[in-house]
Motif scaffolding. Structure first.
Motif, PDB file in Angstrom:
ATOM      1  N   ILE A   1      69.626  39.304  72.892  1.00  0.00           N
ATOM      2  CA  ILE A   1      69.569  39.840  71.805  1.00  0.00           C
ATOM      3  C   ILE A   1      70.541  39.512  70.774  1.00  0.00           C
ATOM      4  O   ILE A   1      71.795  39.601  71.138  1.00  0.00           O
ATOM      5  CB  ILE A   1      69.598  41.474  71.993  1.00  0.00           C
ATOM      6  N   GLU A   2      70.248  38.991  69.652  1.00  0.00           N
ATOM      7  CA  GLU A   2      71.218  38.418  68.543  1.00  0.00           C
ATOM      8  C   GLU A   2      71.986  39.653  68.103  1.00  0.00           C
ATOM      9  O   GLU A   2      71.584  40.853  67.845  1.00  0.00           O
ATOM     10  CB  GLU A   2      70.618  37.669  67.560  1.00  0.00           C
TER      11      GLU A   2
ATOM     12  N   PRO B   1      61.869  51.687  67.139  1.00  0.00           N
ATOM     13  CA  PRO B   1      62.371  50.904  68.335  1.00  0.00           C
ATOM     14  C   PRO B   1      61.242  50.319  69.455  1.00  0.00           C
ATOM     15  O   PRO B   1      61.373  49.598  69.786  1.00  0.00           O
ATOM     16  CB  PRO B   1      63.447  51.406  69.098  1.00  0.00           C
ATOM     17  N   ALA B   2      60.181  51.532  69.472  1.00  0.00           N
ATOM     18  CA  ALA B   2      59.054  50.923  70.432  1.00  0.00           C
ATOM     19  C   ALA B   2      58.538  49.581  69.709  1.00  0.00           C
ATOM     20  O   ALA B   2      57.648  49.045  70.688  1.00  0.00           O
ATOM     21  CB  ALA B   2      58.432  52.280  70.435  1.00  0.00           C
ATOM     22  N   THR B   3      58.476  49.554  68.612  1.00  0.00           N
ATOM     23  CA  THR B   3      57.755  48.200  68.117  1.00  0.00           C
ATOM     24  C   THR B   3      58.339  47.013  68.590  1.00  0.00           C
ATOM     25  O   THR B   3      57.605  46.120  68.921  1.00  0.00           O
ATOM     26  CB  THR B   3      57.809  48.287  66.612  1.00  0.00           C
ATOM     27  N   ALA B   4      59.508  46.959  68.614  1.00  0.00           N
ATOM     28  CA  ALA B   4      60.538  45.886  69.184  1.00  0.00           C
ATOM     29  C   ALA B   4      60.066  45.524  70.660  1.00  0.00           C
ATOM     30  O   ALA B   4      59.925  44.430  71.174  1.00  0.00           O
ATOM     31  CB  ALA B   4      61.792  45.993  69.139  1.00  0.00           C
ATOM     32  N   VAL B   5      59.902  46.758  71.414  1.00  0.00           N
ATOM     33  CA  VAL B   5      59.630  46.595  72.850  1.00  0.00           C
ATOM     34  C   VAL B   5      58.124  45.970  73.122  1.00  0.00           C
ATOM     35  O   VAL B   5      57.828  45.242  73.798  1.00  0.00           O
ATOM     36  CB  VAL B   5      59.555  48.112  73.746  1.00  0.00           C
TER      37      VAL B   5
ATOM     38  N   PRO C   1      68.226  39.445  62.637  1.00  0.00           N
ATOM     39  CA  PRO C   1      68.267  39.103  64.046  1.00  0.00           C
ATOM     40  C   PRO C   1      67.373  38.828  64.717  1.00  0.00           C
ATOM     41  O   PRO C   1      66.275  39.458  64.660  1.00  0.00           O
ATOM     42  CB  PRO C   1      69.372  40.377  64.378  1.00  0.00           C
ATOM     43  N   ARG C   2      67.483  38.062  65.989  1.00  0.00           N
ATOM     44  CA  ARG C   2      66.208  37.938  66.511  1.00  0.00           C
ATOM     45  C   ARG C   2      66.529  38.341  68.060  1.00  0.00           C
ATOM     46  O   ARG C   2      67.800  38.135  68.305  1.00  0.00           O
ATOM     47  CB  ARG C   2      65.795  36.289  66.515  1.00  0.00           C
TER      48      ARG C   2
ATOM     49  N   GLU D   1      71.481  48.913  67.151  1.00  0.00           N
ATOM     50  CA  GLU D   1      71.637  49.606  68.454  1.00  0.00           C
ATOM     51  C   GLU D   1      70.424  50.518  68.949  1.00  0.00           C
ATOM     52  O   GLU D   1      70.371  50.150  70.128  1.00  0.00           O
ATOM     53  CB  GLU D   1      73.173  50.363  68.163  1.00  0.00           C
ATOM     54  N   ALA D   2      69.828  51.017  68.225  1.00  0.00           N
ATOM     55  CA  ALA D   2      68.430  51.859  68.824  1.00  0.00           C
ATOM     56  C   ALA D   2      67.574  50.702  69.483  1.00  0.00           C
ATOM     57  O   ALA D   2      66.901  51.095  70.488  1.00  0.00           O
ATOM     58  CB  ALA D   2      67.845  52.581  67.541  1.00  0.00           C
ATOM     59  N   VAL D   3      67.584  49.743  68.708  1.00  0.00           N
ATOM     60  CA  VAL D   3      66.587  48.641  69.194  1.00  0.00           C
ATOM     61  C   VAL D   3      66.973  47.817  70.608  1.00  0.00           C
ATOM     62  O   VAL D   3      66.271  47.750  71.387  1.00  0.00           O
ATOM     63  CB  VAL D   3      66.265  47.445  68.119  1.00  0.00           C
ATOM     64  N   VAL D   4      68.394  47.611  70.470  1.00  0.00           N
ATOM     65  CA  VAL D   4      69.007  47.294  71.657  1.00  0.00           C
ATOM     66  C   VAL D   4      68.749  48.280  72.802  1.00  0.00           C
ATOM     67  O   VAL D   4      68.412  47.614  73.970  1.00  0.00           O
ATOM     68  CB  VAL D   4      70.383  46.895  71.329  1.00  0.00           C
ATOM     69  N   ARG D   5      69.159  49.391  72.691  1.00  0.00           N
ATOM     70  CA  ARG D   5      69.017  50.538  73.951  1.00  0.00           C
ATOM     71  C   ARG D   5      67.684  50.583  74.326  1.00  0.00           C
ATOM     72  O   ARG D   5      67.308  50.417  75.533  1.00  0.00           O
ATOM     73  CB  ARG D   5      69.505  51.815  73.421  1.00  0.00           C
TER      74      ARG D   5
END
Length: 473
Positions: A412-413, A262-266, A400-401, A418-422
């Motif tokens: 957030i689409e 998920p840190a990649t999304a951040v 999702p984007r 959920e881990a990425v959203v958090r």
């Protein structure tokens, strides 16, 4: 191969290719149809930009965006909060660049007779077409925009917005397109449409004039270039914010970008946030909503063509007797004194960014992601998914984007893990509820992509968020 936002547009492009037309001919035919079937997104009242990759030649960007009126007086901004124009106001009107853009592109890269390009659009406008589901939803959502103007209210049926499947026709637009087909861009820029646009502007206290139309010119330029995962990414130079894509990709290229972390999304959102802030600071004239068409022809000419009236239905100000509404690109200006400050005869910060990518110096992909500020953000997310993660094209488009609506405000689409959203919320990116017309129900865009595979075949992808399709021709 063609990828575009509506089946009728795809069929129009395929028809031109079958008649021996070039990719540019096909893209113009498709774009003209899009202005008929998605009037809330584009049309002859809006702008056009394009990215071209000719086989064996240097890529070219085309900027057909229009300027503010020559008689615009920045002193009028003192009456508005922050000296910024509202989203829809008569002073946000800028000259439409789409028709001149079609002609400039055709003059340089067209093969078919000019008049052939407009047959499908004229037929759809004159005979009518079935309104598609996504268009019907947006038509209803933005009914108050067209209801506020008597010309647009009549033209676009504000009293009975067409539902999906309803047949809608626009004979006034058909007549305007017929004049353009027969007499070229001068029929638009020096004819009745320009004079009617001046009338519509003056009636509301605006200063857009027929002479502004007559003075409009677009231009070709060298694209901006950056590297990401072995690809050379091409974006349009200012006054667009394409440079934000390159800044974000440059920051990300050195990172591992593990798709499972998920840190990649951040990291992606952080890079995009910084890049867009820089673009807001430096992008201006160097001298929404949108549609996208990507075409590659049998000779290898590739074009990403995007047109837009900016916000849905643009300014909402209809042009009497001409069948279209004027764009509201002037909303993109900053306050006076800033680099992008509003001024007469100036192009505002522009959200339309057609893109392309090269591999080994040759065409690899043409792409665009419609949706105002979603456009550069969509480019980055697509490039990471396809070039860094190796995802297949259609799943990468449909995934999702996320969308930055403002600094640290992130939509957030649905469907995002959920881990990425958090992780994103923990990083300080908050819900964007209440920001603008789409705050809390963000537009996550619509991508159209054509790319060349290693074996030389073409692959197309079209976004499920729109009504379009990819079609092999």
């Amino acid at each position: 191969m063609v990828a575009t936002g509506h089946p009728l547009a795809a069929q129009a492009a395929a028809r031109l290719l079958a008649l021996g037309g070039s990719a540019v001919d096909a893209a113009i035919a498709a774009d003209a149809v899009m202005g008929v079937v998605e009037p809330m997104a584009t049309g002859i009242g809006g702008d056009l930009l394009a990215m071209l990759v000719p086989p064996g030649a240097e890529p070219q960007a085309y900027n057909g965006s229009g300027r503010s009126p020559a008689a615009f007086d920045p002193a009028c901004l003192a009456a508005f909060p922050g000296q910024r124009l509202p989203e829809r106001h008569v002073h946000t009107l800028t000259v439409p660049g789409a028709v001149r853009g079609w002609h400039d592109l055709h003059q340089r890269h067209g093969r078919a007779d000019w008049r052939l390009l407009f047959g499908p659009a004229i037929e759809a406008a004159r005979q009518g077409f079935a309104v598609s589901p996504v268009s019907a939803r947006e038509w209803a959502l933005f009914q108050p925009v067209i209801a506020a103007d008597p010309v647009s209210a009549r033209l676009y049926r504000a009293d009975a917005v067409p539902a999906a499947g309803t047949v809608f026709s626009n004979p006034e637009l058909a007549a305007t397109l017929q004049a353009i087909a027969e007499d070229g861009p001068e029929a638009f820029y020096q004819g009745p449409a320009a004079r009617a646009a001046e009338q519509a502007s003056r009636a509301r206290g605006g200063v857009l004039s027929a002479s502004d139309f007559a003075a409009h010119r677009g231009e070709f330029a060298a694209p901006l270039r950056g590297r990401f995962r072995g690809l050379e990414v091409l974006e349009c130079p200012p006054n667009t914010h394409g440079l934000a894509v390159l800044h974000a990709l440059e920051a990300l290229d050195a990172l591992p970008l593990d798709p499972a972390d998920p840190a990649t999304a951040v990291a992606m959102v952080d890079a995009m946030d910084a890049a867009m802030a820089e673009a807001k600071r430096v992008v201006a004239d160097p001298a929404g909503n949108t549609v996208c068409t990507v075409v590659v022809d049998a000779q290898g000419l590739a074009v990403t063509l995007m047109s837009s009236v900016f916000k849905r239905f643009g300014s909402g100000i209809g042009v009497p007797g001409a069948g279209f509404a004027l764009q509201n690109r002037g909303f993109g200006f900053a306050a006076p004194g800033e680099l992008n400050g509003a001024a007469p005869g100036k192009r505002p910060y522009h959200t339309v960014v057609p893109g392309a990518a090269l591999r080994g110096g040759a065409f690899h992909a043409g792409f665009g992601v419609v949706g105002g500020a979603m456009q550069p953000q969509g480019h980055v997310q697509l490039m990471v998914r396809t070039a860094a993660w190796g995802q297949a094209l259609q799943p990468a488009i449909d995934a999702p984007r996320w969308r930055l609506e403002a600094r640290r405000a992130l939509a957030i689409e649905a469907g995002t893990p959920e881990a990425v959203v958090r992780a994103l919320r923990a990083a300080g990116y908050t819900e964007p509820a209440g920001l603008g017309e789409l705050g809390g129900r963000s537009d996550f865009g619509g991508a159209q992509v054509v790319r060349r595979l290693d074996d030389g075949r073409l692959e197309g992808g079209s976004d499920r968020r729109k009504d379009g399709m990819a079609l092999a021709c």
